[in-house]
Write an enzyme that holds these catalytic residues in place. Sequence first.
Site, PDB file in Angstrom:
ATOM      1  N   HIS A  73      60.556  29.341  61.076  1.00  0.00           N
ATOM      2  CA  HIS A  73      60.883  29.481  59.652  1.00  0.00           C
ATOM      3  C   HIS A  73      59.833  30.284  58.885  1.00  0.00           C
ATOM      4  CE1 HIS A  73      57.795  26.466  58.544  1.00  0.00           C
ATOM      5  NE2 HIS A  73      58.100  25.960  59.726  1.00  0.00           N
ATOM      6  N   ASP A  74      60.314  31.101  57.954  1.00  0.00           N
ATOM      7  CA  ASP A  74      59.470  31.815  56.991  1.00  0.00           C
ATOM      8  C   ASP A  74      58.586  32.881  57.624  1.00  0.00           C
ATOM      9  OD1 ASP A  74      60.104  30.187  54.474  1.00  0.00           O
ATOM     10  OD2 ASP A  74      59.417  28.621  55.837  1.00  0.00           O
TER      11      ASP A  74
ATOM     12  N   GLY B  21      55.584  28.835  62.157  1.00  0.00           N
ATOM     13  CA  GLY B  21      56.095  29.152  60.828  1.00  0.00           C
ATOM     14  C   GLY B  21      55.135  29.950  59.969  1.00  0.00           C
TER      15      GLY B  21
END
Length: 260
Positions: free
Chosen positions: A120-121, A138
């Site tokens: 994520h991200d 992440g």
Amino acid sequence: MNNDTLPRYIHPDAKIGKNVVIEPFTTIYGDVEIGDNTWIGPNVTIFDGARIGENCKIFPGAVISAVSQDLKYKGEYTTTHIGNNTTIRECVTIHKGTADRLKTVVGDNCLLMAYVHVAHDCIIGNNVIIANSTQLAGHITIGDWVVIEGMVGTQQFVKIGDHAFVAGMSSVRKNVPPFVKAAREPLSYVGVNAIGLRRRGFTDEQVANIEDTYRIIYVQNTNMSKAMEIAEVELEESEERNKIIEFIRSSSKGIMRGIS
């Protein structure tokens, strides 16, 4: 048997471009956009929030835009963006963003080889190659033209600068500045990525500017803040010098070690 008669699931709300091929046993959710001339192989799963560009190739077993594994994720609306002309090989997993950046991004003209994980991200630039089984935690930021060899592990929030090269089986715990080669354990500066830079059109003068800057930063083993001052005073201003200094000064996480 004709592939057209085999099962696949495409939600009616999904926005599919022209000349897109979707092979059997693939599942595409409703909040998905896929650009023209993209090929989606068999047994691919593309979840809500995926935005996939034109002329991409996504190979069997890939999972795009799955919900983050971050326990802080509370169901906020987030997305996954994949640029044009990017290839996602077998069993790659790319997770959507969280409240931090609200999106995960893979740029144009990238190649993610088999079993790569992008958490994520993460923000990945253009023309990036990430080899087999590399794992990105992440919130990682990767610049343009970066090459990461296979089985590399990267800690969350790490930044890797433009045109950097990271050797296989490395553990990346600190930021990797632009234009360098990184290897060894713990991860260390092992020189300027001169071959890669020249392949991409950098002149001998530009490469020399980069080498002069890193000679002060890493080879002379000067205190880092002092090295920044010396580089600014003693070296003629150039785009390459300025990019290196700016990257290091903005690296609150710290940068990888020098030559020992």
